[in-house]
Write a protein that holds these residues in place. Sequence first.
Motif, PDB file in Angstrom:
ATOM      1  N   MET A  64     -58.378  37.028 -33.048  1.00 17.83           N
ATOM      2  CA  MET A  64     -57.215  37.606 -32.374  1.00 17.83           C
ATOM      3  C   MET A  64     -56.607  38.715 -33.238  1.00 17.83           C
ATOM      4  O   MET A  64     -56.809  38.741 -34.459  1.00 17.83           O
ATOM      5  N   PRO A  65     -55.833  39.610 -32.616  1.00 19.90           N
ATOM      6  CA  PRO A  65     -55.067  40.591 -33.411  1.00 19.90           C
ATOM      7  C   PRO A  65     -54.097  39.868 -34.340  1.00 19.90           C
ATOM      8  O   PRO A  65     -53.625  38.761 -34.047  1.00 19.90           O
TER       9      PRO A  65
ATOM     10  N   GLU B   6     -48.964  40.600 -30.093  1.00 19.61           N
ATOM     11  CA  GLU B   6     -50.271  40.865 -29.508  1.00 19.61           C
ATOM     12  C   GLU B   6     -51.090  39.580 -29.395  1.00 19.61           C
ATOM     13  O   GLU B   6     -51.794  39.357 -28.415  1.00 19.61           O
ATOM     14  N   LYS B   7     -50.971  38.745 -30.406  1.00 20.03           N
ATOM     15  CA  LYS B   7     -51.747  37.506 -30.424  1.00 20.03           C
ATOM     16  C   LYS B   7     -51.388  36.615 -29.239  1.00 20.03           C
ATOM     17  O   LYS B   7     -52.252  36.006 -28.613  1.00 20.03           O
ATOM     18  N   GLU B   8     -50.094  36.551 -28.899  1.00 20.49           N
ATOM     19  CA  GLU B   8     -49.665  35.725 -27.772  1.00 20.49           C
ATOM     20  C   GLU B   8     -50.238  36.244 -26.453  1.00 20.49           C
ATOM     21  O   GLU B   8     -50.610  35.477 -25.578  1.00 20.49           O
ATOM     22  N   VAL B   9     -50.309  37.561 -26.313  1.00 20.29           N
ATOM     23  CA  VAL B   9     -50.880  38.150 -25.101  1.00 20.29           C
ATOM     24  C   VAL B   9     -52.346  37.767 -24.963  1.00 20.29           C
ATOM     25  O   VAL B   9     -52.802  37.357 -23.887  1.00 20.29           O
TER      26      VAL B   9
END
Length: 334
Positions: free
Chosen positions: A140-141, A146-149
């Motif tokens: 993940m990023p 961003e990670k949650e997206v």
Amino acid sequence: MPGPHDLFVRYTFGQPERAAAELRAVLPPRVVSQVDWSTLQPESGSVVDPELRETESDLLFSARLRGGRPLLFYVLMEHQSSVDGWMALRMLRYVVRQLEHWRKANPESKKLPVVVPLVMYHGPDGTWTAPRRVEELFEMPDEAEEKEVWRALVPRFEYLLDDLTAERADALMARPGPPLARLAWLALRYGRTEELANRLPTWTALFAQVHAAPDGTENLKVVIRYLFLVGDKTTRQTAGQVLHSVMDARQAEDLMRSYGEQLIERGRRKGLKQGLALGRAEGLLRILVARGLLVDEQARQRVLTCMDLATLNKWLDRAVTATTLSEVWGDPVQ
């Protein structure tokens, strides 16, 4: 062939009352209160990958919630010495297999039952450190937002863990459940550690409780068999002393002698099998050399360390006509 861990956990936790003790020890209290434990029963079938059967045992149970809805408990016992970082992915695969089997058996149902996945770990080399959530296995990023997206786009799955190696002996003894379940937790927890022989005398009262049950002698036979197979000479001597303190001396001697003879026979059969395998391996190497195939050290060790007679026989059959080692191993054509 099933190993000592597989046989022991299947005998102990394949019975509903003892399986319920394991599940109650790990499940959230609110879930425990909603299960009708009187409906818990074992189901047939295993979904463990064949190459992992020596390091894993799995059991499947069905039950009903108090409202009547079906529930499946999938319990995997992990025996290997090292922690598997991909366990979350493997457990997801196993759970999907169970659900696919359930769908075939219940084609009229419009909904799937909840499957509760549980890993029981008792490896000798430290506590469990692998991720329990499958989403943690994806790259993940780094940025939190961003990670949650991205996390919303990958499968979400988590298994329960009963890491016996992280539990103290007094905590395992204090768990609710039949005496055999508590003795089994302790035996699995310390069975492959140097502490086992010193721990056994402190479990004498628990041995006596197991023996006092209606099927106590049979249960103790299974426990002693496991201790003999995973322990050393000191463990066997100490186990004998514990037995003499909880049962008739003649009973204890008969039980100890019985399993001592079984160990001798087991060692004899193992020696015969290893001898046959070594003979096959040396014969295979001679054929490969005679046919002009280049056998490097890696290939030589692969042959000599193989103890599976069926595999060696396949290699022997192929070596008669093979022109490359890849053909002998049966590697797919690239």
